[in-house]
Design a protein around this motif. Structure first.
Motif, short mmCIF file in Angstrom:
data_model
loop_
_atom_site.label_atom_id
_atom_site.label_comp_id
_atom_site.label_asym_id
_atom_site.label_seq_id
_atom_site.Cartn_x
_atom_site.Cartn_y
_atom_site.Cartn_z
N THR A 174 -4.56 15.03 9.07
CA THR A 174 -5.37 14.90 7.84
C THR A 174 -4.63 15.43 6.62
OG1 THR A 174 -7.35 15.21 9.20
CG2 THR A 174 -7.62 15.45 6.84
N ALA A 175 -3.68 16.36 6.82
CA ALA A 175 -2.88 16.84 5.70
C ALA A 175 -2.14 15.71 5.01
CB ALA A 175 -1.89 17.89 6.18
N VAL A 176 -1.87 14.63 5.77
CA VAL A 176 -1.18 13.45 5.21
C VAL A 176 -2.17 12.38 4.77
CG1 VAL A 176 0.52 11.65 5.68
CG2 VAL A 176 0.78 13.91 6.72
N SER A 177 -3.18 12.12 5.60
CA SER A 177 -4.09 10.99 5.32
C SER A 177 -5.13 11.29 4.26
CB SER A 177 -4.78 10.56 6.62
OG SER A 177 -5.49 11.64 7.19
N ALA A 178 -5.69 12.51 4.24
CA ALA A 178 -6.77 12.82 3.31
C ALA A 178 -6.36 12.76 1.84
CB ALA A 178 -7.37 14.19 3.64
N PRO A 179 -5.16 13.24 1.45
CA PRO A 179 -4.78 13.11 0.04
C PRO A 179 -4.79 11.66 -0.45
CG PRO A 179 -3.36 14.69 1.12
CD PRO A 179 -4.19 14.06 2.20
N HIS A 180 -4.36 10.73 0.41
CA HIS A 180 -4.39 9.32 0.01
C HIS A 180 -5.84 8.86 -0.19
CE1 HIS A 180 -3.12 5.08 -0.13
NE2 HIS A 180 -4.28 4.86 0.48
N LEU A 181 -6.70 9.22 0.75
CA LEU A 181 -8.11 8.81 0.65
C LEU A 181 -8.78 9.39 -0.58
CD1 LEU A 181 -9.18 9.13 4.39
CD2 LEU A 181 -8.61 7.04 3.15
N SER A 182 -8.38 10.60 -0.97
CA SER A 182 -9.01 11.24 -2.14
C SER A 182 -8.77 10.45 -3.42
CB SER A 182 -8.49 12.67 -2.31
OG SER A 182 -7.13 12.68 -2.75
N LYS A 183 -7.63 9.75 -3.50
CA LYS A 183 -7.33 8.97 -4.69
C LYS A 183 -8.07 7.64 -4.72
CE LYS A 183 -2.92 11.01 -5.92
NZ LYS A 183 -1.55 10.78 -6.42
N GLU A 184 -8.65 7.26 -3.59
CA GLU A 184 -9.41 6.01 -3.53
C GLU A 184 -10.90 6.25 -3.76
OE1 GLU A 184 -7.79 3.06 -3.05
OE2 GLU A 184 -5.96 4.27 -3.11
N CYS A 185 -11.29 7.52 -3.95
CA CYS A 185 -12.71 7.87 -4.05
C CYS A 185 -13.21 7.85 -5.49
CB CYS A 185 -12.96 9.27 -3.48
SG CYS A 185 -12.80 9.37 -1.70
N GLY A 186 -14.44 7.38 -5.66
CA GLY A 186 -15.14 7.52 -6.93
C GLY A 186 -15.93 8.82 -6.93
N VAL A 187 -16.69 9.04 -8.01
CA VAL A 187 -17.45 10.28 -8.16
C VAL A 187 -18.45 10.44 -7.02
CG1 VAL A 187 -19.07 11.54 -9.62
CG2 VAL A 187 -17.17 10.29 -10.66
N THR A 188 -19.18 9.37 -6.71
CA THR A 188 -20.19 9.44 -5.64
C THR A 188 -19.55 9.76 -4.30
OG1 THR A 188 -21.54 7.81 -6.81
CG2 THR A 188 -22.02 8.16 -4.49
N SER A 196 4.72 9.08 8.12
CA SER A 196 4.67 7.68 7.68
C SER A 196 3.51 6.94 8.33
CB SER A 196 5.99 6.98 8.03
OG SER A 196 7.07 7.54 7.33
N LEU A 197 3.30 7.19 9.62
CA LEU A 197 2.21 6.50 10.32
C LEU A 197 0.84 6.97 9.81
CD1 LEU A 197 1.06 4.68 12.49
CD2 LEU A 197 1.42 6.50 14.15
N ALA A 198 0.66 8.28 9.64
CA ALA A 198 -0.63 8.79 9.16
C ALA A 198 -0.94 8.25 7.77
CB ALA A 198 -0.60 10.31 9.14
N HIS A 199 0.08 8.16 6.94
CA HIS A 199 -0.11 7.60 5.59
C HIS A 199 -0.49 6.12 5.66
CE1 HIS A 199 0.57 7.12 1.28
NE2 HIS A 199 1.28 6.04 1.54
N ALA A 200 0.19 5.37 6.54
CA ALA A 200 -0.11 3.94 6.69
C ALA A 200 -1.51 3.72 7.26
CB ALA A 200 0.93 3.28 7.59
N LEU A 201 -1.92 4.56 8.21
CA LEU A 201 -3.26 4.45 8.77
C LEU A 201 -4.32 4.65 7.69
CD1 LEU A 201 -2.79 6.43 12.10
CD2 LEU A 201 -3.42 4.02 11.92
N LEU A 216 0.82 -1.21 0.00
CA LEU A 216 0.00 0.00 0.00
C LEU A 216 0.85 1.26 0.00
CD1 LEU A 216 -2.66 -1.10 2.64
CD2 LEU A 216 -2.71 -1.41 0.17
N ASP A 217 2.10 1.16 0.45
CA ASP A 217 2.97 2.33 0.51
C ASP A 217 3.50 2.72 -0.86
OD1 ASP A 217 4.50 -0.08 0.41
OD2 ASP A 217 6.29 1.05 0.99
N LYS A 218 3.36 1.81 -1.85
CA LYS A 218 3.92 2.07 -3.18
C LYS A 218 3.00 2.92 -4.05
CE LYS A 218 6.57 -2.23 -3.11
NZ LYS A 218 6.78 -3.56 -3.72
N LYS A 219 1.74 3.05 -3.67
CA LYS A 219 0.79 3.81 -4.47
C LYS A 219 1.16 5.29 -4.50
CE LYS A 219 -3.22 0.77 -4.04
NZ LYS A 219 -4.66 0.70 -3.67
N GLN A 220 1.61 5.83 -3.38
CA GLN A 220 2.04 7.21 -3.29
C GLN A 220 2.85 7.40 -2.02
OE1 GLN A 220 -1.14 10.06 -2.07
NE2 GLN A 220 -2.50 8.38 -2.53
N SER A 221 3.73 8.39 -2.05
CA SER A 221 4.56 8.68 -0.89
C SER A 221 3.79 9.53 0.11
CB SER A 221 5.83 9.41 -1.32
OG SER A 221 6.58 8.61 -2.22
#
Length: 620
Positions: A406-420, A350-355, A268-273
């Motif tokens: 959230t400055a670290v975790s939210a960008p990752h979550l945004s890439k996992e989101c669909g339009v809905t 690193s931890l926030a990204h992994a979470l 999961l860490d390889k998708k983005q830094s």
């Protein structure tokens, strides 16, 4: 369920074997009781007798727990002799468990993984009990330093262990075939992917390490090295053992390292830094830690989840995983607070990204859930501040903390989101994703529409192909713009965190500082600058993409001209939104000259001829 399946199979085998034995006996009895004229054919009787004999054997094996090779008595003798040998082994000061305790724990996990005592073969049980046999019989100092010396030392220990193990089993009367099998399991000579018992033994060893030895093992060691060791352990384990490992108790630091290791092991860490997190002022950090100590663990665990589920009941499914149990949530918050000091913030990132990565994959955490998490967290901690004035300051400090993570975790979550999901997240009370993020998404979709129009035109009869450099420019622009969406979330959360953290006193009973320190103001300006740079890049990419496509508009297929115009309009809209954000953030920085390079880039765009009307002129 995984534990119950072997038990159910075992019960089914017992029932089938008993029925087979009964049927065989019944046929044999009837053969003897009837006259020769009515007796069944001898072949049929032979088959029935064989079935009865096999059934009886299986029934005996099931009832006896699978004992074989020398009988259960010899195995019991061997286990007692192994225990006696293990008790004689000296215990080192650094050992958490002595040899007999370690072996008992390994056997306990073997039983749990196998589904019960009756389903563990004698060979597996013997190998589990002998895991630490002769472990320190040969000093490491007997061999040279370095890898080659270590390998030779390990090989010598392995031979010594096998000799001692074999001797004990033979003296106990265990059959040679069982001894051979147990020795191969003990020496780990079997492939785990092909041999289930070998995998069970490997699982048990990993679980003993995680449950008893890991916390002390990690002390004083490099954090990245610990994560590497843990991710290798995770990869060694079966899914069932991984599930058990999530139910174990860990200290806050150990739990954080374990979450990071899972993210690495699962790729999961390889998708983005990890993104950069803001550095909070020391006064804010001190207040966060002080206010956190005022919240009893039990109170936090109950109140946080009560508020969370009142906000969003769907989160019950997300927090159903054993690793997301209430006490672990408390531990994660504690460890994040421990990592707030400037020199440790990279570990926090690193931890926030992994979470975010693990919660998204295994728990289906989405961007839209963050609003409920923020309100539950901030309100739970704030409720324990003693006075109204203190509540106000504590609330601000925890808002700053939440947006820093959230400055670290939210960008990752945004890439996992669909339009809905993006739409649902935008509608929540959390100001992300905001206008800048949507501008990047709009621009990416605009570039995609232009690319689609060119590709479909090339496939049509008599259609012309667009130059490869234009298509490459469109592909590159789409990728950059999607990255900009995450960068905008990071910049906005970082800015919010720095604004909330400004002027917070260490003592919440004191009045809020009217001004702000130099370091705090520098941090705020840094994030204001980033909040201007990201939309500036979006505007440049949108305009540059449009300009690159001007030469291709003449050969767009008529039926695709509407899509072409829509793509151009999306790019223009994204550019307009982004430039407006740049102006607002530059103004907040305090006037001309505070970000001269961004101002020059903006002036250059204003002086250039806009490509929009020309790009959309395809109807003639």
């Amino acid at each position: 369920i995984n534990c119950e399946i072997p038990k159910l199979l075992h019960q089914a085998v017992m029932a089938a074997a008993a029925a087979s034995a009964a049927a065989g006996a019944s046929v044999a009895t009837s053969f003897l009781s009837v006259s020769s004229e009515t007796r069944p054919r001898p072949a049929l009787v032979a088959v029935a007798a064989a079935a009865g004999g096999i059934g009886g054997f299986l029934f005996w094996r099931a009832v006896s727990g699978g004992s074989n090779g020398g009988g259960s008595a010899s195995v019991s003798r061997a286990l007692r002799r192994l225990d006696a040998e293990l008790r004689r082994a000296p215990r080192r000061p650094e050992d958490v468990l002595d040899e007999i305790q370690h072996s008992q724990e390994a056997e306990r996990f073997v039983l749990q993984l196998s589904g019960g005592d009756e389903l563990v073969s004698p060979a597996l049980r013997l190998a589990a009990r002998a895991q630490r046999l002769e472990r320190h019989a040969i000093p490491r100092s007997s061999y040279p330093d370095g890898r080659e010396g270590h390998v030779k030392w390990r090989a010598a220990l392995k031979c010594r262990q096998e000799e001692c193990f074999t001797s004990i089993l033979r003296k106990a009367g265990v059959e040679n075939s069982m001894i051979a099998r147990a020795c191969r399991l003990l020496s780990k000579d079997l492939p785990t992917k092909e041999d289930r018992e070998m995998q069970v033994l490997e699982d048990a060893a990993c679980l003993v390490f995680l449950s008893h030895e890991f916390s002390s093992f990690q002390q004083g060691k490099d954090a990245l090295k610990i994560v590497d060791i843990l991710q290798k352990s995770w990869q060694k384990m079966s899914r069932r053992a991984q599930e058990i490992s999530l139910t174990l108790e860990y200290e806050p630091k150990a739990l954080g390292s374990f979450v990071e290791a899972i993210a690495v092991a699962e790729g999961l860490d390889k998708k983005q830094s990890p993104m950069v997190a803001p550095r909070l002022p020391q006064s804010c950090i001190a207040l966060l830690r002080k206010s956190w100590k005022q919240v009893p663990q039990a109170a936090f665990c109950s109140q946080f989840f009560q508020r969370l589920y009142e906000e969003d009941s769907s989160l019950k499914e997300l927090f159903k995983s054993p690793i997301a149990k209430p006490m672990n949530v408390w531990k994660v918050v504690q460890y994040l607070l421990d990592l707030l000091d400037a020199e440790r913030v990279p570990r926090l990132e690193s931890l926030a990204h992994a979470l975010a990565a693990t919660s998204s994959k295994f728990g289906r955490l989405r961007l839209e859930h963050l609003a409920a998490v923020k309100r539950a967290l901030v309100r739970t901690v704030t409720s324990h501040a003693p006075t109204k004035q203190e509540k106000k300051i504590v609330n601000r400090a925890w808002e700053a903390f939440f947006y820093a993570v959230t400055a670290v975790s939210a960008p990752h979550l945004s890439k996992e989101c669909g339009v809905t999901e993006v739409s649902a997240a935008t509608a929540t009370s959390l100001p992300i994703p905001a206008a800048g993020t949507h501008a990047a998404f709009i621009a990416a979709n605009g570039a995609a529409l232009l690319e689609m129009s060119l590709n479909m035109t090339a496939l049509s009869q008599g259609g012309s192909s667009a130059p490869e450099e234009v298509l490459a420019k469109l592909r590159e622009a789409r990728a950059w713009l999607i990255d900009c969406a995450g960068d905008d979330i990071n910049a906005y959360c970082g800015l919010l965190s720095s604004v909330y953290a400004q002027g917070i006193p260490e003592d919440p009973a004191a009045a809020t500082k009217p001004g702000s320190g130099t370091a705090e103001e520098t941090e705020r300006r840094l994030w204001l600058r980033r909040a201007a740079e990201v939309p500036m890049l979006v505007a440049e990419l949108a305009t540059g993409t449009a300009s690159a496509c001007l030469s291709c508009k003449s050969f767009i297929k008529p039926s695709l001209k509407g899509d072409w115009i829509a793509g151009a309009k999306l790019l223009r809209t994204a550019s307009e939104i982004s430039l407006k954000n740049v102006v607002l953030n530059l103004k907040e920085m305090g006037g001309v000259g505070k970000a001269a390079d961004v101002e020059k880039r903006m002036a250059k765009m204003r002086d250039a001829e806009p490509p929009w009307e020309d790009l959309m002129d395809v109807m003639h």
